[in-house]
Design a protein around this motif. Sequence first.
Motif, mmCIF file in Angstrom:
data_model
loop_
_atom_site.group_PDB
_atom_site.id
_atom_site.type_symbol
_atom_site.label_atom_id
_atom_site.label_comp_id
_atom_site.label_asym_id
_atom_site.label_seq_id
_atom_site.Cartn_x
_atom_site.Cartn_y
_atom_site.Cartn_z
ATOM 1 N N PRO A 142 -2.210 5.786 -12.038
ATOM 2 C CA PRO A 142 -0.808 6.186 -12.096
ATOM 3 C C PRO A 142 -0.051 5.606 -10.893
ATOM 4 C CG PRO A 142 -2.192 8.062 -11.506
ATOM 5 C CD PRO A 142 -3.104 6.911 -11.792
ATOM 6 N N MET A 143 1.253 5.507 -11.032
ATOM 7 C CA MET A 143 2.090 4.907 -9.999
ATOM 8 C C MET A 143 1.917 5.600 -8.648
ATOM 9 S SD MET A 143 4.124 2.581 -9.025
ATOM 10 C CE MET A 143 4.681 1.776 -10.491
ATOM 11 N N LEU A 144 1.794 6.912 -8.630
ATOM 12 C CA LEU A 144 1.657 7.642 -7.377
ATOM 13 C C LEU A 144 0.416 7.192 -6.600
ATOM 14 C CD1 LEU A 144 2.690 9.805 -5.445
ATOM 15 C CD2 LEU A 144 1.360 11.485 -6.745
ATOM 16 N N VAL A 145 -0.682 6.967 -7.276
ATOM 17 C CA VAL A 145 -1.914 6.496 -6.626
ATOM 18 C C VAL A 145 -1.685 5.116 -6.013
ATOM 19 C CG1 VAL A 145 -4.314 5.795 -7.024
ATOM 20 C CG2 VAL A 145 -3.437 7.888 -8.063
ATOM 21 N N LEU A 146 -1.011 4.249 -6.754
ATOM 22 C CA LEU A 146 -0.732 2.903 -6.252
ATOM 23 C C LEU A 146 0.192 2.954 -5.040
ATOM 24 C CD1 LEU A 146 -0.269 1.130 -9.691
ATOM 25 C CD2 LEU A 146 -2.282 1.091 -8.208
ATOM 26 N N GLN A 147 1.191 3.810 -5.082
ATOM 27 C CA GLN A 147 2.107 3.950 -3.948
ATOM 28 C C GLN A 147 1.362 4.452 -2.713
ATOM 29 O OE1 GLN A 147 4.873 6.436 -6.142
ATOM 30 N NE2 GLN A 147 6.481 4.898 -5.863
ATOM 31 N N ILE A 148 0.467 5.398 -2.891
ATOM 32 C CA ILE A 148 -0.313 5.920 -1.769
ATOM 33 C C ILE A 148 -1.224 4.824 -1.213
ATOM 34 C CG2 ILE A 148 -2.168 7.527 -1.158
ATOM 35 C CD1 ILE A 148 -0.814 9.534 -3.125
ATOM 36 N N LEU A 149 -1.841 4.041 -2.092
ATOM 37 C CA LEU A 149 -2.708 2.946 -1.669
ATOM 38 C C LEU A 149 -1.938 1.929 -0.829
ATOM 39 C CD1 LEU A 149 -5.501 1.455 -1.964
ATOM 40 C CD2 LEU A 149 -4.431 0.278 -3.882
ATOM 41 N N VAL A 150 -0.775 1.524 -1.312
ATOM 42 C CA VAL A 150 0.037 0.545 -0.587
ATOM 43 C C VAL A 150 0.533 1.126 0.732
ATOM 44 C CG1 VAL A 150 2.177 -0.804 -0.649
ATOM 45 C CG2 VAL A 150 0.679 -0.742 -2.653
ATOM 46 N N ALA A 151 0.967 2.379 0.722
ATOM 47 C CA ALA A 151 1.431 3.021 1.951
ATOM 48 C C ALA A 151 0.298 3.104 2.979
ATOM 49 C CB ALA A 151 1.981 4.411 1.648
ATOM 50 N N ALA A 152 -0.891 3.451 2.538
ATOM 51 C CA ALA A 152 -2.038 3.537 3.451
ATOM 52 C C ALA A 152 -2.366 2.161 4.041
ATOM 53 C CB ALA A 152 -3.249 4.110 2.723
ATOM 54 N N ALA A 153 -2.369 1.136 3.208
ATOM 55 C CA ALA A 153 -2.627 -0.224 3.697
ATOM 56 C C ALA A 153 -1.550 -0.643 4.694
ATOM 57 C CB ALA A 153 -2.687 -1.203 2.527
ATOM 58 N N ALA A 154 -0.303 -0.312 4.395
ATOM 59 C CA ALA A 154 0.796 -0.659 5.296
ATOM 60 C C ALA A 154 0.627 0.028 6.649
ATOM 61 C CB ALA A 154 2.129 -0.281 4.664
ATOM 62 N N VAL A 155 0.258 1.287 6.637
ATOM 63 C CA VAL A 155 0.049 2.016 7.897
ATOM 64 C C VAL A 155 -1.063 1.363 8.705
ATOM 65 C CG1 VAL A 155 -0.771 4.208 8.875
ATOM 66 C CG2 VAL A 155 1.001 4.208 7.109
ATOM 67 N N VAL A 156 -2.154 0.987 8.053
ATOM 68 C CA VAL A 156 -3.273 0.349 8.742
ATOM 69 C C VAL A 156 -2.818 -0.970 9.381
ATOM 70 C CG1 VAL A 156 -5.513 -0.800 8.391
ATOM 71 C CG2 VAL A 156 -5.077 1.453 7.396
ATOM 72 N N PHE A 157 -2.089 -1.802 8.632
ATOM 73 C CA PHE A 157 -1.631 -3.078 9.189
ATOM 74 C C PHE A 157 -0.589 -2.876 10.285
ATOM 75 C CE2 PHE A 157 -3.405 -5.042 5.288
ATOM 76 C CZ PHE A 157 -4.174 -6.000 5.900
ATOM 77 N N MET A 187 0.559 -7.075 -5.104
ATOM 78 C CA MET A 187 -0.579 -6.889 -6.007
ATOM 79 C C MET A 187 -0.496 -5.567 -6.769
ATOM 80 S SD MET A 187 -4.705 -7.192 -5.375
ATOM 81 C CE MET A 187 -4.435 -8.157 -3.963
ATOM 82 N N PHE A 188 -0.089 -4.503 -6.104
ATOM 83 C CA PHE A 188 -0.155 -3.198 -6.739
ATOM 84 C C PHE A 188 1.172 -2.628 -7.227
ATOM 85 C CE2 PHE A 188 -4.070 -3.250 -4.176
ATOM 86 C CZ PHE A 188 -4.975 -3.053 -5.196
ATOM 87 N N LEU A 189 2.296 -3.179 -6.779
ATOM 88 C CA LEU A 189 3.570 -2.563 -7.155
ATOM 89 C C LEU A 189 4.622 -3.515 -7.729
ATOM 90 C CD1 LEU A 189 4.077 -0.210 -4.060
ATOM 91 C CD2 LEU A 189 3.199 0.414 -6.313
ATOM 92 N N MET A 238 10.852 0.699 1.364
ATOM 93 C CA MET A 238 11.513 0.299 0.114
ATOM 94 C C MET A 238 10.505 -0.195 -0.912
ATOM 95 S SD MET A 238 15.153 -1.420 1.207
ATOM 96 C CE MET A 238 14.407 -2.835 1.935
ATOM 97 N N LEU A 239 9.485 -0.925 -0.445
ATOM 98 C CA LEU A 239 8.458 -1.430 -1.355
ATOM 99 C C LEU A 239 7.686 -0.287 -2.007
ATOM 100 C CD1 LEU A 239 7.004 -4.342 0.775
ATOM 101 C CD2 LEU A 239 8.257 -4.587 -1.358
ATOM 102 N N VAL A 240 7.342 0.711 -1.224
ATOM 103 C CA VAL A 240 6.515 1.807 -1.731
ATOM 104 C C VAL A 240 7.318 2.749 -2.621
ATOM 105 C CG1 VAL A 240 5.161 3.828 -1.059
ATOM 106 C CG2 VAL A 240 4.859 1.674 0.167
ATOM 107 N N ILE A 241 8.520 3.101 -2.170
ATOM 108 C CA ILE A 241 9.338 4.048 -2.933
ATOM 109 C C ILE A 241 9.979 3.355 -4.119
ATOM 110 C CG2 ILE A 241 11.357 5.540 -2.854
ATOM 111 C CD1 ILE A 241 10.620 6.112 0.066
ATOM 112 N N GLY A 242 10.388 2.106 -3.885
ATOM 113 C CA GLY A 242 11.007 1.205 -4.818
ATOM 114 C C GLY A 242 11.414 1.695 -6.101
#
Length: 152
Positions: free
Chosen positions: A14-29, A88-90, A148-152
Amino acid sequence: MLVVVGSVLRAPFPMLVLQILVAAAAVVFLLRELDLLSFPLLQNARLVPQFVTRIPFWGAVQFGVEMGTGMRTYSPTGLPHIMAVSIMFLASWEEALMAGAGFAAARALMLLTFAAARNKMEADTAFYFTLPKLKVLFAVLAVPVVTMLVIG
């Protein structure tokens, strides 16, 4: 290519899982940019290989794909990796094309700035020593874009 691979990878989630994945990756980077985490970046830190000139078509295609995706060059920052994960995810096809155009424009601007420099060695030295000082600024400026990318 990221959109094609991402279309397969993101299909079962689901979109929420993808948003969390991208947000987590963004925080790490972003934490890496702030030197709070340390890990090597996925990159192919080589310049133009000699074999491209010996293989008329496929060598140039391979080099173009690698250079266009940013995986055939030295990358001093992890910020483009945030964009890659986001695409890739969004991203839709249109968003991926706009991101690619922005990436190409930024790469061209850096090269044009270097080409316009009167003293290439000074320009290279300035880039080498100035970039670490700008990392925090770039990370801070990336936060609204990532949001913006995550909430988009």
